[in-house]
Design a protein around this motif. Sequence first.
Motif, PDB file in Angstrom:
ATOM      1  N   PRO A 294      39.022  34.281  39.044  1.00 20.02           N
ATOM      2  CA  PRO A 294      38.505  34.610  37.713  1.00 20.02           C
ATOM      3  C   PRO A 294      38.272  36.096  37.480  1.00 20.02           C
ATOM      4  N   VAL A 295      37.967  36.853  38.532  1.00 22.61           N
ATOM      5  CA  VAL A 295      37.778  38.301  38.351  1.00 22.61           C
ATOM      6  C   VAL A 295      39.069  38.939  37.858  1.00 22.61           C
ATOM      7  N   PHE A 296      40.183  38.570  38.486  1.00 21.50           N
ATOM      8  CA  PHE A 296      41.441  39.150  38.024  1.00 21.50           C
ATOM      9  C   PHE A 296      41.845  38.581  36.675  1.00 21.50           C
ATOM     10  N   GLY A 297      41.354  37.385  36.350  1.00 23.08           N
ATOM     11  CA  GLY A 297      41.568  36.879  35.009  1.00 23.08           C
ATOM     12  C   GLY A 297      40.929  37.787  33.975  1.00 23.08           C
TER      13      GLY A 297
ATOM     14  N   MET B 248      42.422  46.414  49.466  1.00 25.75           N
ATOM     15  CA  MET B 248      43.037  47.014  50.651  1.00 25.75           C
ATOM     16  C   MET B 248      42.054  47.180  51.804  1.00 25.75           C
ATOM     17  N   THR B 249      40.764  47.180  51.485  1.00 25.20           N
ATOM     18  CA  THR B 249      39.747  47.324  52.533  1.00 25.20           C
ATOM     19  C   THR B 249      39.055  46.008  52.859  1.00 25.20           C
ATOM     20  N   GLY B 250      39.547  44.911  52.269  1.00 23.79           N
ATOM     21  CA  GLY B 250      38.982  43.602  52.550  1.00 23.79           C
ATOM     22  C   GLY B 250      37.691  43.308  51.818  1.00 23.79           C
ATOM     23  N   GLY B 251      37.362  44.103  50.812  1.00 20.55           N
ATOM     24  CA  GLY B 251      36.100  43.919  50.106  1.00 20.55           C
ATOM     25  C   GLY B 251      36.212  43.178  48.790  1.00 20.55           C
ATOM     26  N   TYR B 252      37.428  42.764  48.403  1.00 14.38           N
ATOM     27  CA  TYR B 252      37.593  42.092  47.109  1.00 14.38           C
ATOM     28  C   TYR B 252      37.107  40.656  47.199  1.00 14.38           C
ATOM     29  N   ARG B 253      36.285  40.260  46.251  1.00 15.17           N
ATOM     30  CA  ARG B 253      35.789  38.888  46.151  1.00 15.17           C
ATOM     31  C   ARG B 253      35.945  38.428  44.707  1.00 15.17           C
ATOM     32  N   SER B 254      36.111  37.126  44.524  1.00 15.34           N
ATOM     33  CA  SER B 254      36.280  36.606  43.175  1.00 15.34           C
ATOM     34  C   SER B 254      35.626  35.238  43.045  1.00 15.34           C
TER      35      SER B 254
ATOM     36  N   ILE C 191      30.071  39.233  35.615  1.00 12.83           N
ATOM     37  CA  ILE C 191      29.644  40.635  35.709  1.00 12.83           C
ATOM     38  C   ILE C 191      30.772  41.555  35.263  1.00 12.83           C
ATOM     39  N   ALA C 192      32.001  41.262  35.716  1.00 11.45           N
ATOM     40  CA  ALA C 192      33.154  42.076  35.337  1.00 11.45           C
ATOM     41  C   ALA C 192      33.365  42.047  33.824  1.00 11.45           C
ATOM     42  N   ALA C 193      33.184  40.867  33.229  1.00 16.11           N
ATOM     43  CA  ALA C 193      33.356  40.745  31.786  1.00 16.11           C
ATOM     44  C   ALA C 193      32.301  41.555  31.030  1.00 16.11           C
TER      45      ALA C 193
END
Length: 210
Positions: free
Chosen positions: A112-115, A163-169, A176-178
Motif C-alpha cells: 500500500p505504501v507504493f500504492g 536498498m538498505t533493507g529499511g523499506y516497510r509497507s 502516514i505516506a498519504a
Amino acid sequence: MANVGLLYVGAVLLINGLMLLGKVPTRAAAPLNLFVGALQCVTPTVLIIQAGSDGDAILAASGLYLFGFTYLYVGISNLAGLEPEGVGWFSFFVAGAALVYAGLSFWRDGDPVFGVIWLCWSLLWSLFFLVLGLGIARLTRFTGWTTTLLALPTCTLPAFLAMTGGYRSDGGLALIAAVVGVLLVALAALLAGRGRTPVRASAPAAPAAT
C-alpha cells in the motif's frame, strides 16, 4: 536494480520542478533528463530479459518505461525547442497508467505504501498534462512546487530505504505516506500562491519512475 533508477528519478524530478519554477533553464535540464531517461529504459529491458517467463517480474518492470520515455521526450524536446503539447498528452497516458499500477500495488502486490506513491505520480503527470498539454498556465507554479516537494519523498527516500533493507509497507505506513503527500501538495499550493504565474509554460518538464 530498479531502485537504482528510482534514486536518480528523484534528482530529475527535482530539476524539472525547478525548471517549471523558472529556476533552471530548459536546456540546462535536458542532459539529466536524457541520462535518467536512458537509464529508465535500459533497466526494465534488462529486467524483462532476465525475467524469462515470470509474468510478475515483467509486470513490475513494465512501469519503468512510462518514466524513461517521459524523460527522454523532455530532454529531446528541450534541446530541440519543440512545443510542449506532445509531452503533455503523453503525460495524460502516464497518469492513467499510474492509477492502474497504484491499484495493483494496493490489491495485488500487498504494497500500500507504493500504492500511495503511484497515486502521487499520477497526480504529477495529471498536472503536466494540464500545464503542457492543455496550456493552463495558472497551474504552472503549483505544478513546479508540487514536483519539487514530492521528488525526494516519492523517489529517492524509498529507493534508499529499499536498498538498505529499511523499506516497510503496511496500512498504517500507507496512511502516514498519504497524509504527508497531502500536506506537501497543500504546501505547494501555498507557495504557488505567493508568486506570479507565468503566461505559459515555456518548455516541457516532466518527472518519474519506480
